[in-house]
Design an enzyme around this catalytic site. Structure first.
Site, PDB file in Angstrom:
ATOM      1  N   ASN A 161       0.854  -1.193   0.000  1.00 62.12           N
ATOM      2  CA  ASN A 161       0.000   0.000   0.000  1.00 62.12           C
ATOM      3  C   ASN A 161       0.886   1.237   0.000  1.00 62.12           C
ATOM      4  O   ASN A 161       2.021   1.185   0.459  1.00 62.12           O
ATOM      5  CB  ASN A 161      -0.825   0.063   1.291  1.00 62.12           C
TER       6      ASN A 161
ATOM      7  N   ASN B 142      -7.676   4.186   0.517  1.00 62.06           N
ATOM      8  CA  ASN B 142      -7.105   3.917   1.847  1.00 62.06           C
ATOM      9  C   ASN B 142      -7.106   5.186   2.707  1.00 62.06           C
ATOM     10  O   ASN B 142      -7.370   5.123   3.905  1.00 62.06           O
ATOM     11  CB  ASN B 142      -5.664   3.400   1.738  1.00 62.06           C
TER      12      ASN B 142
ATOM     13  N   LYS C  71      -5.898   3.433  -5.186  1.00 56.26           N
ATOM     14  CA  LYS C  71      -5.915   2.653  -3.933  1.00 56.26           C
ATOM     15  C   LYS C  71      -5.493   3.534  -2.757  1.00 56.26           C
ATOM     16  O   LYS C  71      -6.089   3.488  -1.679  1.00 56.26           O
ATOM     17  CB  LYS C  71      -4.987   1.431  -4.090  1.00 56.26           C
TER      18      LYS C  71
ATOM     19  N   ASN D 192     -14.640  -0.705   9.477  1.00 55.09           N
ATOM     20  CA  ASN D 192     -14.849   0.132   8.285  1.00 55.09           C
ATOM     21  C   ASN D 192     -16.291   0.610   8.127  1.00 55.09           C
ATOM     22  O   ASN D 192     -16.545   1.776   7.808  1.00 55.09           O
ATOM     23  CB  ASN D 192     -14.423  -0.634   7.023  1.00 55.09           C
TER      24      ASN D 192
ATOM     25  N   ASN E 104      -8.864   4.269   6.102  1.00 57.54           N
ATOM     26  CA  ASN E 104      -7.993   3.758   7.165  1.00 57.54           C
ATOM     27  C   ASN E 104      -7.744   4.734   8.316  1.00 57.54           C
ATOM     28  O   ASN E 104      -7.853   4.345   9.491  1.00 57.54           O
ATOM     29  CB  ASN E 104      -6.658   3.294   6.577  1.00 57.54           C
TER      30      ASN E 104
ATOM     31  N   GLU F 117       0.814   3.324   8.200  1.00 54.80           N
ATOM     32  CA  GLU F 117       1.184   3.782   6.859  1.00 54.80           C
ATOM     33  C   GLU F 117       0.757   5.229   6.641  1.00 54.80           C
ATOM     34  O   GLU F 117       0.588   5.667   5.500  1.00 54.80           O
ATOM     35  CB  GLU F 117       0.551   2.856   5.826  1.00 54.80           C
TER      36      GLU F 117
ATOM     37  N   SER G 155      -6.265  -2.079   7.902  1.00 58.27           N
ATOM     38  CA  SER G 155      -4.866  -2.402   8.215  1.00 58.27           C
ATOM     39  C   SER G 155      -4.260  -1.352   9.153  1.00 58.27           C
ATOM     40  O   SER G 155      -3.428  -1.671   9.999  1.00 58.27           O
ATOM     41  CB  SER G 155      -4.048  -2.525   6.929  1.00 58.27           C
TER      42      SER G 155
HETATM   43  O1  KPL Z   1      -7.010  -1.829   1.943  1.00 59.20           O
HETATM   44  C1  KPL Z   1      -7.673  -1.678   2.954  1.00 59.20           C
HETATM   45  C2  KPL Z   1      -6.949  -1.664   4.238  1.00 59.20           C
HETATM   46  O2  KPL Z   1      -7.492  -1.910   5.307  1.00 59.20           O
HETATM   47  O3  KPL Z   1      -5.716  -1.401   4.160  1.00 59.20           O
HETATM   48  C3  KPL Z   1      -9.169  -1.460   2.854  1.00 59.20           C
HETATM   49  C4  KPL Z   1      -9.898  -2.686   3.311  1.00 59.20           C
HETATM   50  C5  KPL Z   1      -9.539  -1.214   1.400  1.00 59.20           C
HETATM   51  C6  KPL Z   1      -9.602  -0.283   3.632  1.00 59.20           C
HETATM   52  O4  KPL Z   1      -9.035   0.890   3.126  1.00 59.20           O
END
Ligand code: KPL
Length: 303
Positions: free
Chosen positions: A109, A191, A187, A205, A195, A269, A257
Site C-alpha cells: 500500500n 485507503n 488505492k 470500516n 484507514n 502507513e 490495516s
Molecule cells: O485496503 C484496505 C486496508 O485496510 O488497508 C481497505 C480494506 C480497502 C480499507 O481501506
C-alpha cells in the site's frame, strides 16, 4: 537464460501468501533472511478451521528455502512485500545483489516506496503491484481471507513480460495494467478515506457510514478528491465518493490495516498514504493535515 527463482523480501502476511501463490504457479521461492544460519522456513497456508487447531496441512508443502541477504549471488526476480515506508531500508540490505537484469516487483500500500526504490536501485526493471487479498498471520500459520484482486504493471511503459505467465497460473484474479500508477493512486485515495478515520476512532470500516462519522468521512473524501484533481486524475476524483462507499460496504465488518497497526503498537502507513497525498498539492487541506498529526501521535515513537 534466466532461472525461475523468485526471491521474497519482507515475509509478512502478504509475502507469505504470495510465496505459496507463486510456488503454485511453478516458480522456486527463496525467502530472503537476515540470519545466515536459517536454511529453510515453514509457512503453513491454512483456512479458518486450521486457526482453531485442526490441521490438515503438510509441512512438505509449506517449507521454503531461505537465502541470507549477505550472500553475493545476483537476484534475478525479486518480490518486495515490506511496508511502503520500509522498502528503501530493506532494499539497501541487498543492493549488492541487484543489477540491470533484476526484475523487481513492489507490492504494498502507499506510494512512498516508488521514489525510494528508484533512488536505491535505478538499474532494476521495476514493476508495481497492489492486492486486495487479505491474510491473517499467527506465527507460522497464514490464513487468507478471500482471494482478492491483484493488479500489476510496469513503472516504465512496456509489454507484458514472459515471467508473468507463472503469476497468472498461481495468483487468482491477476490483471496487467499499463497505467498501474493510476491504480496505485486510486488505492491510496481509498485507503486515505477509510484507514485513518477507523484508526483514530477505533471502529470497523462500516462505522464510517454511520451518523456519528459520516460527516467526517465525507469531508476527507472531498479533500482527497481535490488532490486527485491536482494530480490530473479528474475521473478518479469524481468517482471517489462512490468507490469509497462501495469498499466500505464490501468490508463493513473488517478492521482496516491501519487500525490493526495501531492496535498492535506498530508504525502505521500514515506517512506513505496521507503524508504522500499532502506532498502532492499546494492546497491547504485542514482535515487531512489534522488526521496525519493525530495518526503520528498514535504510533509507538512519534517523531
Ligand atoms: O485496503 C484496505 C486496508 O485496510 O488497508 C481497505 C480494506 C480497502 C480499507 O481501506
Amino acid at each position: 537464460m534466466t532461472s525461475n527463482i523468485w526471491h521474497i523480501l519482507g515475509v509478512g502476511s502478504i509475502g507469505g501468501l504470495f510465496a505459496h501463490r507463486l510456488a503454485s504457479g511453478g516458480v522456486t521461492i527463496k525467502l530472503l533472511s537476515r540470519d545466515s544460519e536459517v536454511a529453510s522456513r515453514i509457512l503453513k497456508l491454512g483456512s479458518a478451521a486450521d486457526a482453531t487447531g485442526h490441521s490438515g496441512i503438510h509441512d512438505a508443502d509449506s517449507r521454503f528455502g531461505c537465502d541470507w541477504i549477505g550472500n553475493t549471488t545476483a537476484i534475478e526476480h525479486l518480490l518486495i512485500t515490506t511496508k511502503s515506508w520500509g522498502a528503501g531500508d530493506a532494499l539497501t540490505s541487498i543492493r549488492h545483489r541487484l543489477n540491470s537484469e533484476t526484475v523487481l516487483v513492489a507490492m504494498m500500500n502507499g506510494m512512498q516506496h516508488v521514489a525510494d526504490i528508484q533512488a536505491i536501485a535505478p538499474q532494476c526493471q521495476l514493476f508495481l503491484a497492489t492486492t486486495t487479498a487479505g491474510c491473517h498471520r499467527t506465527r507460522d500459520l497464514w490464513i487468507p481471507s478471500g482471494s482478492g484482486k491483484t493488479m500489476i504493471g510496469p513503472n516504465q511503459p512496456q509489454r507484458e513480460p514472459k515471467w508473468l505467465k507463472c503469476w497468472h497460473r498461481g495468483v487468482p484474479d491477476l490483471s496487467w495494467h499499463t497505467d498501474i500508477h493510476a491504480c496505485l493512486i486510486g488505492k491510496v485515495a481509498i485507503n486515505a478515506c477509510i484507514n485513518p478515520l477507523t484508526a483514530i476512532y477505533g471502529v470497523v470500516n462500516g462505522d464510517l457510514l454511520e451518523p456519528a462519522l459520516i460527516e467526517k468521512t465525507e469531508a476527507i473524501i472531498s479533500e482527497v478528491a481535490q488532490v486527485l484533481e491536482d494530480l490530473g486524475y479528474g475521473q478518479l476524483a469524481s468517482e471517489l465518493p462512490h468507490r469509497v462507499r462501495e469498499v466500505i460496504e464490501d468490508t463493513a465488518s473488517n478492521t482496516s490495516s491501519m487500525l490493526s497497526d495501531v492496535q498492535h503498537g506498530q508504525r502505521t502507513e500514515a506517512d506513505t498514504i496521507v503524508g504522500w497525498l499532502l506532498t502532492q498539492t499546494e492546497r491547504k487541506l485542514p482535515r487531512l493535515s489534522s488526521i496525519a498529526t493525530r495518526l503520528k501521535s498514535l504510533e509507538p515513537n512519534p517523531i
